[in-house]
Design an enzyme around this catalytic site. Structure first.
Site, mmCIF file in Angstrom:
data_model
loop_
_atom_site.group_PDB
_atom_site.id
_atom_site.type_symbol
_atom_site.label_atom_id
_atom_site.label_comp_id
_atom_site.label_asym_id
_atom_site.label_seq_id
_atom_site.Cartn_x
_atom_site.Cartn_y
_atom_site.Cartn_z
ATOM 1 N N LYS A 104 -0.865 -4.029 -3.429
ATOM 2 C CA LYS A 104 -1.973 -3.118 -2.857
ATOM 3 C C LYS A 104 -1.886 -1.684 -3.735
ATOM 4 O O LYS A 104 -1.608 -1.340 -3.432
ATOM 5 C CB LYS A 104 -2.189 -3.541 -0.946
ATOM 6 N N ASP B 71 10.999 4.667 -9.803
ATOM 7 C CA ASP B 71 10.810 5.696 -11.095
ATOM 8 C C ASP B 71 11.483 6.590 -11.238
ATOM 9 O O ASP B 71 11.907 6.921 -11.826
ATOM 10 C CB ASP B 71 9.103 5.680 -10.842
ATOM 11 N N SER C 298 0.828 -1.679 -0.023
ATOM 12 C CA SER C 298 -0.123 0.464 0.193
ATOM 13 C C SER C 298 0.519 1.411 -0.088
ATOM 14 O O SER C 298 1.670 1.588 -1.017
ATOM 15 C CB SER C 298 -0.668 -0.451 1.267
#
Length: 415
Positions: free
Chosen positions: A340, A326, A315
């Site tokens: 999740k 990224d 999460s």
């Protein structure tokens, strides 16, 4: 044609007026407006919020209006009936994260995110395929962690009662209780025979951050372990980075293993402590509208950073990990994360109850949808079984790999 249509409407209205006048002239009273009880109003409130906010506008291919009508035709005589009706209605969505929370459970959830809970210290989820109750992660320092429970363990019984039919909140409620009392869990774990474990409930203070300066291979390393994204996490991480910067740390290891997530905003704000620029996360609602959260040019340090992750990293932890990976701010070491990628909002309801609704999904800055897939680390290292006191020591192979990877990043920055 327009005049004819208008005349037709006027005539219909006139006929209706005549009909009403005839009925009244015979002394028949008009039908009273439907009066809903407070319990029925609660059920309608749940229906209305889901109808407006739920991510899947097909409602799991259910006729959501028909669901409301069926619910209101059933007798709802007390609050317990109302709670059961709301829960039954939501079960049709087949989404374990969208759930009705009676007052006691709602209060417990709010306490959890604010920094304290009473129980055994387990974060749990439901498998989509078989509805088994699964451990996301034990909370650091909790009875569950001390007993050796691990991510992906399955809880098949609580105090001798099968968990197959339990909702997430029912299971959590059965594991909570007064401090000093015992709950027995039956556990299934891959590769071993099912076993039982007795856990003594206690008050768990969720101080989510542990940090210290370490001397590794001739360099000073700031080690930070973040256990949960609760209301204290952002300021505790900020204080840890400030202190470690003052102590001249050459680089950082941020340990997110077994961190089940928590508050979305906390994940975003902690990412901003490490990023000067770039997108942190995209959220996508039911209309497909993208909203982005950006860094704010407020990074506290630019020194090399390694993130430790595993199957219990979920999460908000994955939002942070995805943002730093990224944006090429950090390398990830460990195992694929939980996966999740759904976001819930909490809604206050009448009578002290609450409603958690899946309102959006998120994508990493490179537009990866990680739900049920997780995030793949840059360096995959499978950990061997260790005790809680061996975490982040020489017995911890993932930690050792993180140190090695950090040294590779530190050396060029020092030359």
């Amino acid at each position: 044609m327009r005049k004819t249509g208008l005349l037709h409407v006027v005539l219909l209205r006139g006929i209706c007026a005549i009909c009403i006048a005839i009925v009244l002239s015979f002394g028949v009273a008009p039908l009273p407006a439907l009066a809903f009880t407070e319990q029925q109003k609660l059920v309608m409130e749940v229906w209305r919020i889901v109808n407006r906010a739920y991510l899947d506008e097909t409602f799991n291919h259910q006729n959501w209006w028909f669901t409301r009508e069926k619910a209101l035709k059933r007798p709802i005589n007390n609050w317990e009936d109302a709670y059961k009706e709301a829960q039954s209605m939501l079960q049709k969505l087949d989404d374990p994260y969208t759930r009705f929370l009676p007052p006691e459970q709602y209060q417990s959830l709010q306490t959890n995110t604010s920094g304290e809970l009473l129980g055994v210290g387990l974060q749990i989820a439901k498998d989509d395929e078989n509805q088994n109750l699964r451990v996301i992660a034990p909370i650091v320092g909790s009875p569950a962690e001390r007993a050796g429970l691990s991510p992906r363990d399955e809880i098949i019984a609580i105090n001798g009662i099968s968990t197959q039919s339990f909702s997430l909140d029912e299971a959590a409620a059965r594991m909570r209780g007064p401090a000093g009392t015992i709950v027995t869990l039956k556990i299934e774990r891959s590769g071993v025979t099912s076993f039982e474990v007795n856990l003594t409930r206690e008050r768990i203070n969720l101080n989510p951050v542990f940090s210290e300066l370490r001397f590794e291979q001739g360099n000073q390393v700031g080690y930070i372990r973040l256990g949960q994204f609760n209301g204290n996490a952002v300021e505790d991480i900020r204080a840890a980075i400030t202190r470690l910067e003052q102590q001249q740390a050459n680089g950082y290891i941020l340990d997110l293993r077994n961190n089940p997530g928590g508050l979305l905003q906390a994940g975003i704000d902690i990412a901003r402590l490490w990023l000067d620029e770039g997108t942190i996360v995209y959220t996508v609602n039911r209309q497909g509208i993208l909203e982005s959260f950006e860094a704010g040019a407020g990074a506290m340090t630019q020194k090399p950073l390694i993130l430790l992750v595993n199957g219990g990293t979920a999460s908000a932890s994955e939002i942070l990990a995805g943002a730093l990976q990224d944006n090429h701010r950090a390398l990830l070491v460990g195992e694929t994360t939980f996966g999740k990628g759904l976001i819930q909002s909490l809604f206050d309801l009448s009578h002290g109850s609450g409603l958690a609704v899946t309102v959006a999904k998120y994508e990493t800055p490179d537009h990866h949808d990680i739900n049920k897939l997780g995030i793949t680390p840059d360096r995959t290292v499978t950990n061997e079984p260790i005790t809680p006191d061996q975490v982040a020591t020489t017995k911890d192979v993932q930690y050792k790999a993180a140190v090695e990877t950090l040294m590779e990043s530190i050396m060029p920055s020092l030359t």
